[in-house]
Motif scaffolding. Structure first.
Motif, PDB file in Angstrom:
ATOM      1  N   VAL A   1     -20.024 -56.883  30.986  1.00 51.80           N
ATOM      2  CA  VAL A   1     -19.431 -58.086  31.571  1.00 51.80           C
ATOM      3  C   VAL A   1     -17.913 -57.968  31.636  1.00 51.80           C
ATOM      4  O   VAL A   1     -17.275 -58.461  32.571  1.00 51.80           O
ATOM      5  CB  VAL A   1     -19.843 -59.328  30.756  1.00 51.80           C
ATOM      6  CG1 VAL A   1     -19.088 -60.554  31.234  1.00 51.80           C
ATOM      7  CG2 VAL A   1     -21.338 -59.554  30.857  1.00 51.80           C
TER       8      VAL A   1
ATOM      9  N   TYR B   1     -20.414 -65.614  36.451  1.00 53.38           N
ATOM     10  CA  TYR B   1     -21.140 -65.268  35.228  1.00 53.38           C
ATOM     11  C   TYR B   1     -21.012 -66.382  34.187  1.00 53.38           C
ATOM     12  O   TYR B   1     -22.014 -66.811  33.591  1.00 53.38           O
ATOM     13  CB  TYR B   1     -20.624 -63.954  34.653  1.00 53.38           C
ATOM     14  CG  TYR B   1     -21.264 -63.608  33.321  1.00 53.38           C
ATOM     15  CD1 TYR B   1     -22.510 -62.993  33.267  1.00 53.38           C
ATOM     16  CD2 TYR B   1     -20.624 -63.930  32.116  1.00 53.38           C
ATOM     17  CE1 TYR B   1     -23.114 -62.702  32.048  1.00 53.38           C
ATOM     18  CE2 TYR B   1     -21.216 -63.643  30.897  1.00 53.38           C
ATOM     19  CZ  TYR B   1     -22.459 -63.028  30.875  1.00 53.38           C
ATOM     20  OH  TYR B   1     -23.051 -62.755  29.663  1.00 53.38           O
TER      21      TYR B   1
ATOM     22  N   TYR C   1     -26.780 -57.811  31.805  1.00 46.64           N
ATOM     23  CA  TYR C   1     -25.743 -58.577  31.125  1.00 46.64           C
ATOM     24  C   TYR C   1     -26.352 -59.613  30.195  1.00 46.64           C
ATOM     25  O   TYR C   1     -27.446 -60.141  30.473  1.00 46.64           O
ATOM     26  CB  TYR C   1     -24.858 -59.271  32.148  1.00 46.64           C
ATOM     27  CG  TYR C   1     -23.992 -58.372  32.987  1.00 46.64           C
ATOM     28  CD1 TYR C   1     -23.755 -57.040  32.633  1.00 46.64           C
ATOM     29  CD2 TYR C   1     -23.377 -58.844  34.146  1.00 46.64           C
ATOM     30  CE1 TYR C   1     -22.949 -56.215  33.403  1.00 46.64           C
ATOM     31  CE2 TYR C   1     -22.572 -58.041  34.921  1.00 46.64           C
ATOM     32  CZ  TYR C   1     -22.365 -56.717  34.551  1.00 46.64           C
ATOM     33  OH  TYR C   1     -21.569 -55.919  35.320  1.00 46.64           O
TER      34      TYR C   1
END
Length: 350
Positions: free
Chosen positions: A214, A225, A345
């Protein structure tokens, strides 16, 4: 105003960046040849794999420090157009010079190199931002290419680092674009090219860059995100902004290269206005359709009565470039969700 159609050669700076890779791809698909600049050949080797099918129509050159005078002297030789995308984008600066110096010097450096060595260049397309167009407002306003973000520049001028990292970034984009237009005005009797500036807001869409963690994704992807993973809560979900699909931004650069009438213009591109709650609900709906549960929904309906403050005029993009920006937010959120999940992620592994 001179159009530069394919099969011309285009220099794309910062070619390994999130937006720039899409721009390179669009140019190659349209029949152009591309020379991309990167700071490190080692860290950018993946580009040769991505664009291998285009053979010698794609090449890379290393420019280690874009702020150095003469940094682009060799890179600009023999190209017909330049797309300058390289500029820092983050909200971590504590002092104005951290962002403003590289943004402004990177812009003036390449323009000086073109003035000296870019005798074949006929058009420059600069990637700026809506950050250089809009100002903070508490009432609904419509911003156009005629408006400038003078507020952030003044805030940084009077407060320095105390103006905050967001204002520092906004000022860096404003001052870098101003520097480009000032350069054109100061050298109008010498230059053989014209300038087009593309002003996008938040840019969303799939990333073509390898980003194993990330922490490796760019700032706009990180916004998605953090929102999708549940890091934003409460009133943070009521914040709003404008967005555009990365594919539209890339296409705008290509069309601005071969549309003669685009010369001398600032052009805002956008796909729509959003509240962060909209992103959360779009993700919830997309997950539900895929049979996935446990996705944070936020506070449904909490933004329906909130005014839409920052509205953008996009007539130029439609009339000059023929861009119809109709990608639904739900689609781009679903693309991001799938991308984050494919990369493993945190929060997207189930």
């Amino acid at each position: 105003m001179v159009a530069v159609p394919a099969p011309a050669k285009v220099l794309v700076t910062g070619a390994n960046g999130y937006i720039a890779i899409w721009i390179v791809q669009k140019y190659l698909e349209a029949g152009y040849s591309v020379r991309g600049t990167v700071r490190s050949a080692t860290k950018s080797a993946f580009l040769k794999d991505i664009f291998a099918k285009y053979g010698d129509r794609f090449e890379l050159v290393v420019v280690e420090d874009i702020t150095q005078e003469g940094a682009f002297d060799e890179a600009v030789k023999g190209v017909d157009a330049v797309a300058h995308t390289a500029s820092p984008f983050h909200y971590k600066a504590t002092e104005p010079d951290e962002l403003i110096i590289p943004a402004v010097r990177g812009t003036t450096s390449i323009l000086n190199s073109i003035l000296k060595n870019g005798s074949s260049v006929k058009r420059i397309v600069l990637t700026s931002s809506v950050a250089a167009v809009r100002e903070d407002t508490t009432v609904p306003r419509v911003f156009s290419e005629a408006t400038w973000n003078n507020g952030s520049v003044e805030a940084v001028k009077t407060k320095g680092g105390a103006a905050g990292p967001v204002n520092i970034y906004l000022a860096s984009k404003t001052l870098a674009e101003r520097a480009a237009w000032d350069f054109v005005d100061a050298h109008k009797s010498e230059i053989t090219w014209d300038l087009v500036v593309i002003n996008p807001p938040w840019i969303f869409g799939p990333s073509l860059t390898p980003a194993p963690t990330v922490d490796d994704i760019n700032t706009s992807q990180r916004e998605l995100y953090d929102t999708l993973s549940g890091a934003r809560t409460g009133a943070q979900l009521w914040a709003q902004g404008n967005w555009v699909h990365v594919d539209v931004v890339a296409e705008a650069h290509v069309r601005s290269t071969h549309v003669a009438a685009a010369g001398g213009q600032r052009i805002i591109v956008r796909s729509g206005l959003f509240f962060y709650q909209d992103i959360r609900e779009s993700a919830f709906d997309a997950a539900a359709e895929a049979g996935i549960s446990g996705v944070p929904r936020g506070e449904p309906g909490s933004t329906k009565d909130l005014p839409k403050l920052t509205n953008l005029e996009t007539t130029k993009a439609e009339d000059l470039l023929g861009l119809k920006q109709v990608t639904p937010l739900k689609d781009v959120v679903e693309q991001a969700w799938k991308d984050f999940k494919a990369r493993g992620y945190p929060g997207f592994t189930s």
